[in-house]
Design a protein around this motif. Sequence first.
Motif, mmCIF file in Angstrom:
data_model
loop_
_atom_site.group_PDB
_atom_site.id
_atom_site.type_symbol
_atom_site.label_atom_id
_atom_site.label_comp_id
_atom_site.label_asym_id
_atom_site.label_seq_id
_atom_site.Cartn_x
_atom_site.Cartn_y
_atom_site.Cartn_z
ATOM 1 N N LEU A 273 -92.425 3.314 23.359
ATOM 2 C CA LEU A 273 -91.162 2.596 23.404
ATOM 3 C C LEU A 273 -91.250 1.277 22.647
ATOM 4 O O LEU A 273 -92.226 0.536 22.766
ATOM 5 C CB LEU A 273 -90.809 2.321 24.876
ATOM 6 N N ILE B 263 -88.768 -2.110 22.273
ATOM 7 C CA ILE B 263 -87.563 -2.753 22.805
ATOM 8 C C ILE B 263 -87.345 -4.079 22.082
ATOM 9 O O ILE B 263 -88.271 -4.879 21.930
ATOM 10 C CB ILE B 263 -87.675 -3.009 24.319
ATOM 11 N N ARG C 203 -89.306 5.779 20.611
ATOM 12 C CA ARG C 203 -87.923 5.475 20.985
ATOM 13 C C ARG C 203 -87.708 3.974 20.847
ATOM 14 O O ARG C 203 -88.576 3.182 21.225
ATOM 15 C CB ARG C 203 -87.645 5.932 22.413
ATOM 16 N N CYS D 253 -85.102 0.783 21.620
ATOM 17 C CA CYS D 253 -83.962 0.288 22.392
ATOM 18 C C CYS D 253 -83.579 -1.099 21.887
ATOM 19 O O CYS D 253 -84.395 -2.024 21.916
ATOM 20 C CB CYS D 253 -84.305 0.215 23.876
ATOM 21 N N ARG E 60 -80.951 -4.331 22.214
ATOM 22 C CA ARG E 60 -79.971 -4.985 23.089
ATOM 23 C C ARG E 60 -79.266 -6.082 22.301
ATOM 24 O O ARG E 60 -79.865 -7.066 21.877
ATOM 25 C CB ARG E 60 -80.658 -5.585 24.321
ATOM 26 N N PHE F 172 -81.520 3.757 20.599
ATOM 27 C CA PHE F 172 -80.563 3.611 21.694
ATOM 28 C C PHE F 172 -79.989 2.194 21.655
ATOM 29 O O PHE F 172 -80.742 1.221 21.528
ATOM 30 C CB PHE F 172 -81.243 3.863 23.041
ATOM 31 N N PHE G 28 -77.629 -0.955 23.258
ATOM 32 C CA PHE G 28 -77.169 -1.549 24.518
ATOM 33 C C PHE G 28 -76.588 -2.938 24.257
ATOM 34 O O PHE G 28 -76.855 -3.557 23.221
ATOM 35 C CB PHE G 28 -78.335 -1.702 25.507
ATOM 36 N N LEU H 80 -81.738 0.981 30.607
ATOM 37 C CA LEU H 80 -83.018 1.216 29.937
ATOM 38 C C LEU H 80 -83.842 2.270 30.683
ATOM 39 O O LEU H 80 -84.513 3.104 30.062
ATOM 40 C CB LEU H 80 -83.807 -0.097 29.867
ATOM 41 N N VAL I 138 -83.257 5.794 29.705
ATOM 42 C CA VAL I 138 -83.826 6.204 28.421
ATOM 43 C C VAL I 138 -85.197 6.841 28.622
ATOM 44 O O VAL I 138 -85.572 7.789 27.934
ATOM 45 C CB VAL I 138 -83.933 4.983 27.467
#
Length: 419
Positions: free
Chosen positions: A120, A122, A147, A149, A151, A181, A183, A404, A407
């Motif tokens: 991951l 982020i 992956r 993520c 924000r 992803f 957010f 989160l 996910v």
Amino acid sequence: MTDARKRKKLLIVERKLVHNRGHHHTQISALRMYLPDHETSFVAGETYDGFLGAAAGKLGGKSIKLAKLRSRLLHGNLFERLGAAFAAIKSAHTIKLPLSAFGRQLAEICQSLQLGAGDLVIVPTAELDTLESAVELTAILGDAAPRICLRFLNSELGDRNERLRSKRLDAILAKLPANIFLFTETEELAVHFREIFNMPVEGGFYLPCSMHIAMIPGTGIDRGDRLRIGVFGEPRPEKGSRRLAGIVAALTKLTETRAVPPLDFIIQGSMADFREGGVYAALQEFQKGERNVFVSPQDNRLSPEEFEQLFHSVDAVLLPYETAIYSLQGSGVVQDAIAAHKPVIHTRGMSMMALLSHGNGVPATTDQEFAEAVLRVAADPLSFQEGTARAAAYFEDVLAANPLLRVLHTSLHDRQQGS
């Protein structure tokens, strides 16, 4: 295989992480709390001073400038393209610019840390540059890409040119990889992005800031003592810093005809902010003890422990924020106030209303209304206890339901099947 080798990996990318100030460092600890079973590394800004330990990498500003020039070459009008071409030749001696601000650098960091598809990345403070970089990283690593993520915290996404921002987003969203992803922190910003850009984004990605949620609040200050109103963080125009003098003046006039306890404004800022020419210069006359309304300047370079102690010492938090920015963007101070069971006197029309609608928020618009709101809290601070407790309980549920976490249970195959 040992347990250590089985652990999934988390890479947190925070370009604005430089010093032990603000909320950027708290996001690192919050993500570690959410994902305790992950082996965590982080990427910081170019001038990061090492206060959190060694960073896996540092992101500079030059590549971001070059990436912005590329976006203007691709999406700008004739004048913007000519300007970007000239600037590119002057800065990089070429118009062959990087595909993104730091996608290649992040891909190299992922490879050096041996991140794979089950791991991951982020980015808690993401912008358009980050999104473009995530797409390039994915293109480089292919099926081995983790992956990612992202924000988003505000509507400008790091590009103030609305037309270019829209074109850049359209180009990315037309072929958004399944491993990325999106957010936002506030629900208001998520709705905005979905309506304006048809962006597949989910709101409610909150991260605890400086205050830990206390379901049993600390003891308040006695009614016979000064009632303390907190104004926290660096003074900035969008935070309504220049409005404070008008609010304090209006409040002082009201106290001439009403019986209220002494009111003490606890205001963070530098020494220069409170001197002649500073944003809080007009508050100098209230730093003397001759009135019923006081101003107590506080250092804006407090350690996390000192900040927490100061925050717990106030009875209410004042946020005269500008809705031009904060009708969509969230505020870490709001989260801190809710976690610490403090009533919030805020601008009417602010975002994060899901957190401010439990009997813990007092909305206002004009300076006079803000002054009246302060007096309302001062008249009976204990009347807000139930509302602040409800808000804290609600916020705890929101943090526990962070999108989160979903996910982590979503395979890329499932996502591709659903798209």
